[in-house]
Design an enzyme around this catalytic site. Structure first.
Site, PDB file in Angstrom:
ATOM      1  CG  ASP A  16      34.931  47.812  41.768  1.00  0.00           C
ATOM      2  OD1 ASP A  16      36.012  48.417  41.564  1.00  0.00           O
ATOM      3  OD2 ASP A  16      34.938  46.686  41.514  1.00  0.00           O
ATOM      4  CG  ASN A  64      41.541  51.476  46.897  1.00  0.00           C
ATOM      5  OD1 ASN A  64      40.555  52.287  47.040  1.00  0.00           O
ATOM      6  ND2 ASN A  64      41.657  50.546  46.110  1.00  0.00           N
TER       7      ASN A  64
END
Length: 223
Positions: A16, A64
């Site tokens: 991340d 995502n």
């Protein structure tokens, strides 16, 4: 750094902070994603040098896929190229987990992912394994046979490392994480280095793992 009896056998990385890393440098988000995927290769090499037999990478969540079409297209193209490079850069046995046969993935990425999943085998005695989680979201249910073709070959995760400063799992909940230790690192993934890796491994070794019972009576889950 060599592995010890208290080193993790299996580390899972929630990568991340790629976009934030780029933003802090006045770069395009796509540049951050490119740097992040390059760092997967670097960190995986560092893990192998430390004799970590299993490494998992949460590369692309199903959430995502709800980003802008331009970003999703770039991520898919980048991941396709990453998988092609991966096959020439390492001899690790790949394991693909996620809805990789889904029509939501562009055909080139779907083909590369399915091709890698065909290589997963059982790898029961293999000391060099990598699991890639692609278009995965455990919150929507993680027992679908089509999605979890390679999941049954993966041992319990000893340590989950999330970079980028966030303190959550974001859908990374395969059954292998039931007793995982958690570590959250403020560094963005492209800046996560072998030095940070050593820090999280040392921290893991200092923990008292109970597995829900008396630590003196409990074996290591992934031994």
């Amino acid at each position: 750094m060599k592995s010890t009896s208290r080193s993790p056998r299996h580390i899972a990385f929630i990568i991340d902070g790629n976009r934030r890393w780029a933003r802090d440098r006045d770069l395009l988000p796509s540049t951050g994603h490119e740097a992040g995927y390059r760092n997967v290769l670097a960190i995986d090499t560092a893990c192998r040098q430390r004799e970590i037999a299993w490494r998992s990478y949460y590369l692309l969540s199903s959430a995502n896929m709800r980003r802008s079409s331009a970003e999703v297209e770039h991520l898919a193209d980048l991941l396709t190229r990453f998988f092609r490079e991966w096959t020439t850069a390492t001899d690790a046995t790949p394991h693909l987990v996620g809805e990789i046969g889904s029509g939501v993935l562009p055909p080139p990425l779907r083909a590369e992912a399915l091709g890698l999943s065909n290589l997963c085998g059982t790898a029961a005695e293999n000391a060099n394994n990598v699991a890639f989680f692609v278009n995965y979201g455990g919150e929507s249910g993680h027992t679908t046979a089509q999605r979890d073709t390679c999941l049954g070959h993966i041992p319990p995760v000893d340590l989950i490392v999330r970079t980028g400063g966030e303190r959550r799992l974001s859908g990374f909940i395969p059954p292998q994480v039931a007793f995982s230790e958690l570590t959250f690192v403020d560094e963005y993934w492209p800046a996560f280095s072998d030095i940070h890796l050593d820090v999280v491994i040392d921290d893991f070794a200092s923990r008292d793992r109970r597995f829900g019972g008396d630590p003196a009576a409990q074996p290591r889950v992934s031994a």
